[in-house]
Design a protein around this motif. Structure first.
Motif, PDB file in Angstrom:
ATOM      1  N   ARG A  85       1.003  -1.035   0.681  1.00 14.63           N
ATOM      2  CA  ARG A  85       0.026   0.012   0.226  1.00 14.63           C
ATOM      3  C   ARG A  85       1.192   1.287   0.005  1.00 14.63           C
ATOM      4  N   ASP A  86       2.321   1.142   0.627  1.00 11.70           N
ATOM      5  CA  ASP A  86       2.959   2.622   0.700  1.00 11.70           C
ATOM      6  C   ASP A  86       3.840   2.622  -0.625  1.00 11.70           C
ATOM      7  N   ALA A  87       3.735   1.603  -0.826  1.00 14.55           N
ATOM      8  CA  ALA A  87       3.874   1.837  -3.233  1.00 14.55           C
ATOM      9  C   ALA A  87       2.441   2.480  -3.894  1.00 14.55           C
ATOM     10  N   GLY A  88       1.354   2.543  -3.408  1.00 11.78           N
ATOM     11  CA  GLY A  88       0.157   2.918  -4.612  1.00 11.78           C
ATOM     12  C   GLY A  88      -0.179   1.402  -4.358  1.00 11.78           C
ATOM     13  N   VAL A  89       0.517   0.550  -3.826  1.00 13.90           N
ATOM     14  CA  VAL A  89      -0.629  -0.726  -4.697  1.00 13.90           C
ATOM     15  C   VAL A  89      -2.105  -1.154  -4.163  1.00 13.90           C
TER      16      VAL A  89
END
Lengths: 243, 78
Positions: A85-89
């Motif tokens: 999620r931190d990577a935008g996924v």
């Protein structure tokens, strides 16, 4: 028209970091969204999760994933989800998300799913506590996943799981392990919601194309099955059938 | 018991190489491995795990590496 890229069972780790991403440079030109059907890692470690996040970040299209059984192996599934999620996924666990794809709303409901087997060849909620726990978990997961599917308010709806919702796409796997590869309960939930496409992974020796009892197209996108970095599917929006 | 060697090798493949989909057949003193993995390194890991679980056996590693390139087309679902 919605263009969906999909793949599963990436099984990345530090030793292959960057290798998968190198195959994705054309993705943004070809697809509106990239769906990943779980097993991003091998051992389910956070370190591998970070590698997976590196492969999937900033691809130029929204990336939506579910986790697979490998991603649970080290009991770090929540940390892995956070890293992604931190990577935008977008990481879905029995929940849905809706994207605007050029004015068409694409709804994706996703969850890992679970095993249990298929009609006439499945485990029963009976007997020892361990067996009941196994079957009840499968039922609980399918019920929550089904709720997520039904809750999608979108023009085109797609199901994303790791485990298989039908046995068609398991053809090639030993029949004895079908109960560990998927569950008809997932297929039943998909048919109840009437989605346009059901994506899954997990069955490396299976086949790509299948069909639910209700006529929903199912695609097994495990990398060993599709033999490419991702498969591409295009979907036309049309009203879901009345049920 | 030697009759159960292939099952024990598969256990080792899961625990050490984390590969669940490799077929293992023991014929005499030869262990045959078949299936697909995503890299040459994984292929070697599978072989090493099998070797560790099958002392005294020769390993015949027929596991192949999946060539994962870009897709060569799309499927229209209409």
């Amino acid at each position: 028209m919605i263009r969906v890229a999909a793949a599963g069972d990436l099984h990345v780790g530090p030793e292959v970091a960057g290798a998968y991403r190198a195959r994705l440079h054309g993705l943004a030109d070809q697809a509106d969204v990239f769906l990943v059907a779980g097993d991003l890692t091998r051992h389910g470690t956070v370190e591998e999760g970070r590698v997976a996040a590196g492969e999937l970040r900033d691809l130029g299209v929204p990336v939506i994933t579910v986790l697979g059984n490998h991603d649970y192996h080290s009991d770090a599934e929540e940390e892995i989800a956070d890293v992604l999620r931190d990577a935008g996924v977008t990481v879905l666990e029995n929940e849905g998300t809706v994207l605007d794809c050029g004015g068409t709303r694409l709804g994706v409901a996703g969850g890992k799913g679970f095993g249990g087997g298929f009609q006439g060849k499945c485990a029963s909620d009976f007997g020892e506590p361990e067996m009941k726990a196994f079957v009840r978990h499968a039922k609980d997961v399918a019920a929550r996943f089904g709720g997520a599917l039904l809750g999608l308010d979108a023009d085109v709806r797609v199901s994303l799981t790791h485990y298989a919702p039908v046995d068609d796409t398991l053809e090639g796997e030993p029949p004895e392990i079908y109960p560990f590869l998927g569950s008809y309960l997932l297929g039943e939930a998909i048919d109840a919601a009437g989605v346009e496409l059901a994506i899954h992974g997990h069955a490396h020796k299976g086949t790509e194309k299948g069909l639910t009892q209700g006529g929903v197209r199912v695609r097994n996108v495990a990398l060993p099955v599709i033999q490419h970095a991702y498969a591409l599917y295009t979907l036309d929006p049309h009203p879901a059938p009345a049920r | 018991m030697p009759e159960y060697l292939s099952a024990h090798i598969q256990e080792r493949l899961a625990a050490q190489a984390h590969e669940l989909g490799i077929r293992v057949d023991v014929r005499g003193d030869v262990v045959h491995l078949r299936g697909e993995v995503v890299s040459e390194e994984r292929r070697r890991e599978v072989e090493e795990a099998a070797r560790a679980a099958a002392e005294g056996h020769r390993i015949c590693n027929e596991v192949s590496v999946v060539p994962v390139g870009e897709p060569d087309g799309e499927e229209r679902l209409s």
